[in-house]
Design a protein around this motif. Structure first.
Motif, PDB file in Angstrom:
ATOM      1  N   CYS A 253       0.841  -1.201   0.000  1.00  0.00           N
ATOM      2  CA  CYS A 253       0.000   0.000   0.000  1.00  0.00           C
ATOM      3  C   CYS A 253       0.874   1.248   0.000  1.00  0.00           C
ATOM      4  CB  CYS A 253      -0.923   0.014   1.224  1.00  0.00           C
ATOM      5  SG  CYS A 253      -2.188  -1.275   1.200  1.00  0.00           S
ATOM      6  N   ALA A 254       2.018   1.182   0.681  1.00  0.00           N
ATOM      7  CA  ALA A 254       2.923   2.332   0.744  1.00  0.00           C
ATOM      8  C   ALA A 254       3.500   2.644  -0.638  1.00  0.00           C
ATOM      9  CB  ALA A 254       4.045   2.068   1.744  1.00  0.00           C
ATOM     10  N   SER A 255       3.867   1.603  -1.403  1.00  0.00           N
ATOM     11  CA  SER A 255       4.406   1.843  -2.755  1.00  0.00           C
ATOM     12  C   SER A 255       3.350   2.507  -3.620  1.00  0.00           C
ATOM     13  CB  SER A 255       4.802   0.544  -3.462  1.00  0.00           C
ATOM     14  OG  SER A 255       5.618  -0.192  -2.662  1.00  0.00           O
ATOM     15  N   MET A 256       2.118   2.033  -3.512  1.00  0.00           N
ATOM     16  CA  MET A 256       1.049   2.642  -4.319  1.00  0.00           C
ATOM     17  C   MET A 256       0.823   4.085  -3.891  1.00  0.00           C
ATOM     18  SD  MET A 256      -1.765  -0.172  -5.257  1.00  0.00           S
ATOM     19  CE  MET A 256      -2.310  -0.620  -3.638  1.00  0.00           C
ATOM     20  N   ALA A 257       0.875   4.333  -2.590  1.00  0.00           N
ATOM     21  CA  ALA A 257       0.651   5.694  -2.078  1.00  0.00           C
ATOM     22  C   ALA A 257       1.741   6.632  -2.598  1.00  0.00           C
ATOM     23  CB  ALA A 257       0.634   5.687  -0.554  1.00  0.00           C
ATOM     24  N   GLU A 258       2.982   6.146  -2.608  1.00  0.00           N
ATOM     25  CA  GLU A 258       4.093   6.994  -3.059  1.00  0.00           C
ATOM     26  C   GLU A 258       3.927   7.338  -4.539  1.00  0.00           C
ATOM     27  OE1 GLU A 258       7.979   6.666  -1.062  1.00  0.00           O
ATOM     28  OE2 GLU A 258       8.722   6.114  -3.043  1.00  0.00           O
ATOM     29  N   TYR A 259       3.533   6.342  -5.300  1.00  0.00           N
ATOM     30  CA  TYR A 259       3.336   6.539  -6.735  1.00  0.00           C
ATOM     31  C   TYR A 259       2.191   7.529  -6.979  1.00  0.00           C
ATOM     32  CZ  TYR A 259       2.762   5.325 -11.651  1.00  0.00           C
ATOM     33  OH  TYR A 259       2.672   5.378 -13.011  1.00  0.00           O
TER      34      TYR A 259
END
Ligand code: PCA
Length: 324
Positions: A253-259
């Protein structure tokens, strides 16, 4: 009747067993719910809640409603809450490394901001872990420009202006231009400008738009000084206490949020500058003299940062410059 009672017992048992494994974490954020960082944080929270099937529910508290911006890091570090979102450079006073993203005119585009972040990540993660923190993701603000309630052509015209600061670098910028720094959370700035407690600041078009600063201010000089970052931080012990599958969900979820956050920041940048001018503000680059004077101040601040950050800081800048 008996059958019904049995079903009821099973249902209660299930509810209890779910409850026994379900955890709820409060997630304080400093900026208003409508701000793009807060929107990304809310999506991150939903992603984790859905991805863990509710075993870990994150409840967001935007706008400094649970902890003010300046209190969030300590609250997470000490376990008052397990997770929070905050401006990274707000902690430059504790460790100069946290201000790597507020060095004037070093990384002024989104691409450069990304590369500088990559160059800083190793030492940054180590510094955070030493403080019982784990960084999940980080998203930049759009580039920083100068807001005033009058036209300004040179730093000599800034003397004595009350300047809202949000970290050590912004306070230092005020000092070097002869302004009077006063530290004010973004949540409080509309009022500060309306009452004259502050008359100027450096920030993004995004924060000016969120706080409707055209009600008090007239000029935005798009000097593109730097792109400070927000980050989602979790208490390291709480993080280590999670099982591997929950950690995986959070990391995903963090990778998606950063993107998503990177894109929103880019999109929001143009949108908010347009809104400032639609609402009557002059939005323009700094004039030649002001720009040249700010560059000189930038060089001073860079040297000061390097002096404090030592070899570790130099290594970050060298790694960043190596990619140029
Ligand atoms: N807005 C935040 C930090 C940087 C920005 O663009 C603020 O003004 O508090």
């Amino acid at each position: 009747m008996k059958k019904l009672a049995t079903l009821a017992t099973i249902a209660t048992g299930l509810a209890l067993s779910t409850a026994a494994y379900a955890e709820q974490w409060d997630l304080p954020m400093a900026y208003s719910a409508t701000n793009f960082h807060s929107a990304v944080g809310a999506e991150f929270a939903q992603c984790v809640t859905a991805g863990t099937g509710g075993a870990l529910t994150l409840v967001t508290h935007p706008g400094g409603s649970l902890f003010a911006g300046g209190e969030i890091k300590r609250a997470v570090q000490t376990g008052q809450v397990n997770i929070g979102e905050r401006l990274l450079s707000g902690h430059q006073n504790e460790n100069v490394l946290f201000g790597f993203d507020s060095i004037p005119f070093l990384a002024t585009s989104f691409e450069d901001s990304e590369r500088l972040f990559e160059a800083a990540k190793g030492p940054l993660n180590a510094a955070l872990e030493a403080q019982n923190l784990h960084m999940l993701y980080s998203v930049p603000w759009p580039s920083q420009g100068l807001y005033f309630n009058r036209a300004i052509e040179s730093t000599s015209e800034m003397a004595g202006i009350k300047f809202r600061s949000y970290n050590a670098a912004t306070a230092r910028l005020a000092e070097l231009t002869g302004m009077l720094p006063v530290s004010i959370e973004a949540a409080e700035i509309s009022q500060a400008f309306a009452t004259g407690v502050a008359e100027s600041m450096i920030s993004s078009g995004s924060t000016g738009y969120d706080r409707k600063v055209w009600e008090s201010l007239t000029h935005f000089y798009d000097v593109q000084a730097w792109l400070p970052r927000n980050y989602m931080l979790v208490n390291l012990e709480a993080w280590n206490g999670l099982d591997a599958s929950t950690q995986n969900v959070m990391t995903g979820c963090a990778s998606m949020a950063e993107y998503a956050g990177d894109w929103r920041s880019i999109e929001y940048s143009g949108f908010t500058l347009n809104k400032l001018s639609e609402n009557g503000m002059v939005v323009a680059p700094a004039g030649e003299q002001l720009a040249a004077e700010l560059r000189e101040i930038g060089a001073t601040m860079t040297a000061e940062w390097l002096e404090k950050a030592g070899a570790e800081g130099q290594a970050i800048i060298d790694a960043f410059n190596a990619g140029n």
